[in-house]
Design a protein around this motif. Structure first.
Motif, PDB file in Angstrom:
ATOM      1  N   ILE A  88       0.810  -1.319  -0.141  1.00 48.66           N
ATOM      2  CA  ILE A  88       0.056   0.074   0.041  1.00 48.66           C
ATOM      3  C   ILE A  88       0.858   1.181   0.106  1.00 48.66           C
ATOM      4  CG2 ILE A  88      -1.259   1.441   1.509  1.00 48.66           C
ATOM      5  CD1 ILE A  88      -3.011  -0.837  -0.135  1.00 48.66           C
ATOM      6  N   ILE A  89       1.881   1.316   0.694  1.00 46.79           N
ATOM      7  CA  ILE A  89       2.832   2.392   1.000  1.00 46.79           C
ATOM      8  C   ILE A  89       3.443   2.645  -0.529  1.00 46.79           C
ATOM      9  CG2 ILE A  89       4.843   3.385   1.739  1.00 46.79           C
ATOM     10  CD1 ILE A  89       2.947   3.578   3.695  1.00 46.79           C
ATOM     11  N   ASN A  90       3.806   1.501  -1.021  1.00 48.67           N
ATOM     12  CA  ASN A  90       4.562   1.547  -2.469  1.00 48.67           C
ATOM     13  C   ASN A  90       3.569   2.111  -3.399  1.00 48.67           C
ATOM     14  OD1 ASN A  90       6.933   0.764  -1.673  1.00 48.67           O
ATOM     15  ND2 ASN A  90       6.464  -1.478  -2.129  1.00 48.67           N
ATOM     16  N   ARG A  91       2.274   1.601  -3.490  1.00 48.70           N
ATOM     17  CA  ARG A  91       1.394   2.488  -4.379  1.00 48.70           C
ATOM     18  C   ARG A  91       0.998   3.865  -3.974  1.00 48.70           C
ATOM     19  NH1 ARG A  91      -0.882   0.550  -9.429  1.00 48.70           N
ATOM     20  NH2 ARG A  91       0.376  -1.356  -8.843  1.00 48.70           N
ATOM     21  N   LEU A  92       0.608   3.967  -3.084  1.00 47.76           N
ATOM     22  CA  LEU A  92       0.295   5.488  -2.327  1.00 47.76           C
ATOM     23  C   LEU A  92       1.570   6.395  -2.997  1.00 47.76           C
ATOM     24  CD1 LEU A  92      -1.712   4.888   0.745  1.00 47.76           C
ATOM     25  CD2 LEU A  92      -2.383   5.915  -1.186  1.00 47.76           C
ATOM     26  N   GLU A  93       2.776   6.053  -2.520  1.00 40.89           N
ATOM     27  CA  GLU A  93       3.830   6.948  -3.159  1.00 40.89           C
ATOM     28  C   GLU A  93       3.971   7.313  -4.469  1.00 40.89           C
ATOM     29  OE1 GLU A  93       8.297   7.639  -1.396  1.00 40.89           O
ATOM     30  OE2 GLU A  93       7.676   5.162  -1.986  1.00 40.89           O
ATOM     31  N   LEU A  94       3.291   6.238  -5.317  1.00 43.13           N
ATOM     32  CA  LEU A  94       3.015   6.331  -6.682  1.00 43.13           C
ATOM     33  C   LEU A  94       1.945   7.488  -7.012  1.00 43.13           C
ATOM     34  CD1 LEU A  94       3.770   5.542  -9.721  1.00 43.13           C
ATOM     35  CD2 LEU A  94       2.215   3.760  -9.275  1.00 43.13           C
ATOM     36  N   LYS A 118       0.127   7.111   8.686  1.00 45.53           N
ATOM     37  CA  LYS A 118       0.305   5.881   9.144  1.00 45.53           C
ATOM     38  C   LYS A 118      -0.916   4.941   8.849  1.00 45.53           C
ATOM     39  CE  LYS A 118       2.040   5.140  13.543  1.00 45.53           C
ATOM     40  NZ  LYS A 118       2.055   5.145  14.974  1.00 45.53           N
ATOM     41  N   PHE A 119      -0.463   3.723   8.278  1.00 45.50           N
ATOM     42  CA  PHE A 119      -1.227   2.616   7.898  1.00 45.50           C
ATOM     43  C   PHE A 119      -0.910   1.530   8.823  1.00 45.50           C
ATOM     44  CE2 PHE A 119      -0.575   5.352   4.475  1.00 45.50           C
ATOM     45  CZ  PHE A 119      -1.787   5.492   3.938  1.00 45.50           C
ATOM     46  N   ILE A 120      -2.269   0.939   9.618  1.00 47.70           N
ATOM     47  CA  ILE A 120      -2.073  -0.061  10.692  1.00 47.70           C
ATOM     48  C   ILE A 120      -2.898  -1.247  10.059  1.00 47.70           C
ATOM     49  CG2 ILE A 120      -2.616  -0.760  12.896  1.00 47.70           C
ATOM     50  CD1 ILE A 120      -2.622   2.447  13.720  1.00 47.70           C
ATOM     51  N   SER A 121      -2.306  -2.419   9.866  1.00 46.17           N
ATOM     52  CA  SER A 121      -2.949  -3.653   9.652  1.00 46.17           C
ATOM     53  C   SER A 121      -3.641  -4.545  10.852  1.00 46.17           C
ATOM     54  CB  SER A 121      -2.233  -4.588   8.886  1.00 46.17           C
ATOM     55  OG  SER A 121      -0.971  -5.138   9.649  1.00 46.17           O
ATOM     56  N   LYS A 122      -4.361  -5.257  10.537  1.00 42.05           N
ATOM     57  CA  LYS A 122      -5.224  -6.327  11.301  1.00 42.05           C
ATOM     58  C   LYS A 122      -4.153  -6.839  12.208  1.00 42.05           C
ATOM     59  CE  LYS A 122      -6.425  -9.654   7.841  1.00 42.05           C
ATOM     60  NZ  LYS A 122      -7.494 -10.322   7.162  1.00 42.05           N
ATOM     61  N   ASN A 123      -3.127  -7.380  11.684  1.00 46.47           N
ATOM     62  CA  ASN A 123      -2.150  -8.164  12.467  1.00 46.47           C
ATOM     63  C   ASN A 123      -1.178  -7.098  13.169  1.00 46.47           C
ATOM     64  OD1 ASN A 123      -0.271  -7.187  10.385  1.00 46.47           O
ATOM     65  ND2 ASN A 123       0.170  -9.149   9.586  1.00 46.47           N
ATOM     66  N   GLY A 124      -1.472  -6.042  13.346  1.00 45.11           N
ATOM     67  CA  GLY A 124      -0.512  -5.045  14.238  1.00 45.11           C
ATOM     68  C   GLY A 124       0.630  -4.168  13.282  1.00 45.11           C
ATOM     69  N   GLU A 125       0.896  -4.648  12.306  1.00 46.93           N
ATOM     70  CA  GLU A 125       2.004  -4.058  11.323  1.00 46.93           C
ATOM     71  C   GLU A 125       1.531  -2.746  11.115  1.00 46.93           C
ATOM     72  OE1 GLU A 125       4.397  -6.536   8.632  1.00 46.93           O
ATOM     73  OE2 GLU A 125       2.501  -7.464   8.410  1.00 46.93           O
ATOM     74  N   ASN A 126       2.528  -1.784  11.017  1.00 53.04           N
ATOM     75  CA  ASN A 126       2.087  -0.510  10.648  1.00 53.04           C
ATOM     76  C   ASN A 126       3.311  -0.016   9.722  1.00 53.04           C
ATOM     77  OD1 ASN A 126       3.830   1.514  12.481  1.00 53.04           O
ATOM     78  ND2 ASN A 126       3.174  -0.057  13.875  1.00 53.04           N
ATOM     79  N   LYS A 127       2.904   0.842   8.779  1.00 58.93           N
ATOM     80  CA  LYS A 127       4.030   1.565   7.941  1.00 58.93           C
ATOM     81  C   LYS A 127       3.629   3.078   7.932  1.00 58.93           C
ATOM     82  CE  LYS A 127       6.600  -1.672   6.697  1.00 58.93           C
ATOM     83  NZ  LYS A 127       8.043  -1.776   6.917  1.00 58.93           N
ATOM     84  N   GLU A 128       4.312   3.752   7.612  1.00 59.94           N
ATOM     85  CA  GLU A 128       4.354   5.389   7.638  1.00 59.94           C
ATOM     86  C   GLU A 128       5.058   6.084   6.284  1.00 59.94           C
ATOM     87  OE1 GLU A 128       3.818   7.525  11.752  1.00 59.94           O
ATOM     88  OE2 GLU A 128       5.759   7.130  11.182  1.00 59.94           O
ATOM     89  N   ASP A 150      -6.851   0.741  10.045  1.00 61.62           N
ATOM     90  CA  ASP A 150      -6.823   2.225  10.589  1.00 61.62           C
ATOM     91  C   ASP A 150      -5.679   3.171   9.736  1.00 61.62           C
ATOM     92  OD1 ASP A 150      -7.611   4.315  12.094  1.00 61.62           O
ATOM     93  OD2 ASP A 150      -6.340   3.917  13.878  1.00 61.62           O
ATOM     94  N   VAL A 151      -6.283   4.318   9.595  1.00 59.83           N
ATOM     95  CA  VAL A 151      -5.327   5.272   8.986  1.00 59.83           C
ATOM     96  C   VAL A 151      -5.035   6.434   9.983  1.00 59.83           C
ATOM     97  CG1 VAL A 151      -5.053   6.588   6.951  1.00 59.83           C
ATOM     98  CG2 VAL A 151      -5.973   4.435   6.482  1.00 59.83           C
TER      99      VAL A 151
END
Length: 206
Positions: free
Chosen positions: A36-42, A183-193, A138-139
């Motif tokens: 998702i981060i890669n696509r949103l950056e694009l 910040k993008f939070i996944s259902k397994n608790g991972e998050n990326k910014e 969550d965003v």
């Protein structure tokens, strides 16, 4: 007897290996927040370029700024649940995006759009359905000035806005003056910014 491979043969071999690897890669190995981060950056790079070449300034329209290219995050209708986003220019100044007003994915030519029904179809990019397709629950946007999940709008001069004023001659209101963290939070608790920088709207991953 042939003693060496041609360049074409080497390229075809690499492509074949890449295809087979992608085909048989287990789905649970895909890092959805990264994807998702890669696509949103694009997408943000593309919408920044679109804003630069498609200046919305109009002396005859005191609300011209409401037509700025915008990425906005929404919640799907309650019966469906989840989060999605759309990238659009609000040409009718209604505040409600439509497929006709949306930006097209530069790779697939599909609309970067969904309604609150959050239904998949062949016309819209799969990347907009954050929860349904990628498990993002969550965003969080650090520069959010709205009552919803948040949005970012882009000016032709590279400036970024956290909201678009409903009042005439307030085109510079809500300008973002410091880095904005998505910040993008996944259902397994991972998050990326993803960081969107002020004055230039350039992005970088954190």
């Amino acid at each position: 007897m042939k003693k060496s491979f041609s360049l074409l043969e080497i390229i075809l071999t690499i492509l074949l290996i890449s295809f087979i690897y992608t085909l048989f890669l287990p789905k649970n190995k895909i890092k959805y927040p990264d994807e998702i981060i890669n696509r949103l950056e694009l997408y943000i790079s593309y919408v920044r370029f679109k804003a630069f070449i498609n200046d919305k300034f109009d002396l005859e329209d005191p609300l011209w700024h409401k037509k700025r290219w915008t990425i906005k995050f929404f919640r799907c209708r309650e019966s469906v649940g989840g989060i999605y986003y759309s990238i659009y220019s609000d040409n009718n100044e209604t505040g409600i995006p439509s497929a006709n007003d949306s930006l097209k994915d530069p790779l697939t030519k599909k609309n970067i759009y969904s309604s609150n029904k959050c239904e998949e179809n062949s016309s819209n990019s799969k990347f907009v359905l954050l929860t349904k397709n990628f498990g993002i629950t969550d965003v969080q946007i650090s520069c959010n000035d709205t009552t919803s999940l948040g949005q970012l709008s882009f000016g032709s001069d590279g400036k970024v806005y956290s909201k678009l004023s409903n009042y005439a001659n307030e085109s510079n209101e809500y300008e973002v003056n410091k880095p904005c963290f998505l910040k993008f939070i996944s259902k397994n608790g991972e998050n990326k910014e993803l960081v969107v920088n002020p004055y230039t709207s350039y992005t970088n991953k954190k």
